[in-house]
Design an enzyme around this catalytic site. Structure first.
Site, PDB file in Angstrom:
ATOM      1  N   HIS A  70      48.122  22.042 -65.666  1.00 48.32           N
ATOM      2  CA  HIS A  70      48.401  23.206 -65.284  1.00 48.32           C
ATOM      3  C   HIS A  70      49.949  23.590 -65.708  1.00 48.32           C
ATOM      4  O   HIS A  70      50.818  22.709 -65.266  1.00 48.32           O
ATOM      5  CB  HIS A  70      48.130  23.409 -63.828  1.00 48.32           C
ATOM      6  CG  HIS A  70      48.683  24.582 -63.170  1.00 48.32           C
ATOM      7  ND1 HIS A  70      47.547  25.665 -63.160  1.00 48.32           N
ATOM      8  CD2 HIS A  70      49.554  25.120 -62.678  1.00 48.32           C
ATOM      9  CE1 HIS A  70      48.143  26.787 -62.628  1.00 48.32           C
ATOM     10  NE2 HIS A  70      49.320  26.512 -62.492  1.00 48.32           N
ATOM     11  N   CYS A  71      50.067  24.663 -66.292  1.00 44.19           N
ATOM     12  CA  CYS A  71      51.397  25.020 -66.846  1.00 44.19           C
ATOM     13  C   CYS A  71      52.300  25.917 -65.771  1.00 44.19           C
ATOM     14  O   CYS A  71      51.641  27.001 -65.496  1.00 44.19           O
ATOM     15  CB  CYS A  71      51.409  25.502 -68.390  1.00 44.19           C
ATOM     16  SG  CYS A  71      52.967  25.920 -68.831  1.00 44.19           S
ATOM     17  N   PRO A  72      53.303  25.324 -65.154  1.00 47.51           N
ATOM     18  CA  PRO A  72      54.072  26.166 -64.203  1.00 47.51           C
ATOM     19  C   PRO A  72      54.912  27.353 -64.794  1.00 47.51           C
ATOM     20  O   PRO A  72      54.973  28.350 -64.231  1.00 47.51           O
ATOM     21  CB  PRO A  72      54.807  25.231 -63.511  1.00 47.51           C
ATOM     22  CG  PRO A  72      55.127  24.066 -64.336  1.00 47.51           C
ATOM     23  CD  PRO A  72      53.895  23.877 -65.285  1.00 47.51           C
TER      24      PRO A  72
END
Ligand SMILES: [Zn+2]
Ligand SMILES: [Zn+2]
Length: 296
Positions: free
Chosen positions: A119-121
């Protein structure tokens, strides 16, 4: 008494083994195959209740609830909801829904993501099957752009930095407000570009290594654990999604012909990745190539 039991147990075990052997053959009655599958599944459930190498109280609770997951899964299928031919490997404990291979549940997006990488913040989104190539291309071209910018503005940066160092000399230099803003902006630009080039470059290299091995960031942890576990037993771990470095890249970038290196890699392209992310059969050219390598 014990002797009588052992006399009975011996033939019973033999019968069970014979049934299991018959059940695993291709040409066996569906009823027998179903029974054998249920028996094997029950055995795994029972074993997972007592032992699990991945440990932890969460695993114990999950294992205890395994029959309920099985019940829900079958009820969903019987009711005709989500009826399909997709080979699923497990059930998502959060979505309570069958989960295909390489799929993982993202606790931030609160849903299952096909071939989830992470999950890319920064993008506030999950990187998975359909956007993994876009993510990598973004990182790669962004790094190239930052390196180009840092390298191209090196002389300007040195001049601006030298000028800033003279600000506090006596007598003070006669720079106008506009010139001072330009100096500071140039220094800021160079530091920003260089730091992004370093950080994003490291991330890009790391992802390139993973893609070359045919694994995602999540699979890297799972495979490493599995490799160690099998190594302790004297066995060798094999990643089934690794078709060799070049083929992994071609599959990842969607390169089917030589022309695609230009049209699909160097130029922007909206082509979809191979497969639907639910079943993982490689394209024919990969299978043929792997078969020839195996034959050699
Ligand atoms: Zn899920
Ligand atoms: Zn997510």
């Amino acid at each position: 008494m014990r002797g009588q039991w052992s006399l009975l147990l011996g033939p019973a075990r033999l019968c069970l083994r014979l049934l299991l052997l018959l059940g695993s053959r291709r040409r066996c009655p569906p009823l027998l195959r179903g029974l054998v599958q249920r028996w094997r599944y029950g055995k795994v459930c029972l074993r997972s209740l007592f032992y699990n190498s991945f440990g932890g109280s969460d695993t114990a609770v999950d294992a205890a609830f395994e029959p309920i997951y099985w019940l829900v899964d079958n009820m969903i299928r019987w009711c005709g909801v989500g009826r399909n031919d997709i080979a699923t490997v497990s059930i998502c404990k959060k979505c309570i829904y069958p989960k295909p291979a390489r799929t993982h549940h993202c606790s931030i997006c609160n849903r299952c993501v096909l071939k989830m990488d992470h999950h890319c913040p920064w993008l506030n989104n999950c990187v998975g099957h359909y956007n993994h190539r876009y993510f990598f291309s973004f990182c790669f071209f962004m790094t190239l752009g930052c390196v180009y910018c840092s390298y191209g503005s090196w002389d300007l940066f040195r001049e601006a930095y030298a000028a800033i160092e003279t600000y506090h000399q006596t007598p003070p230099p006669t720079f106008s407000f506009r010139e001072r803003v330009t100096h500071k902006s140039l220094v800021y630009l160079w530091f920003l570009c260089s730091s992004v080039a370093l950080a994003l470059g490291a991330l890009t290299i790391w992802h390139a290594v993973l893609i070359s091995r045919g694994e995602t960031s999540i699979e890297r942890h799972i495979n490493r654990k599995e490799r160690r576990r099998l190594q302790a037993k004297g066995r060798v771990f094999r990643n089934h999604y690794n078709y060799g470095c070049l083929d992994n890249w071609k599959l990842f970038l969607g390169v089917d012909t030589g022309r695609h290196w230009l049209t699909r890699v160097l130029l922007p392209s909206s082509h979809l990745p191979h497969g639907n992310g639910m079943s993982w059969d490689p394209p024919p050219w990969v299978t043929a190539h792997s078969a020839s390598v195996m034959a050699v």
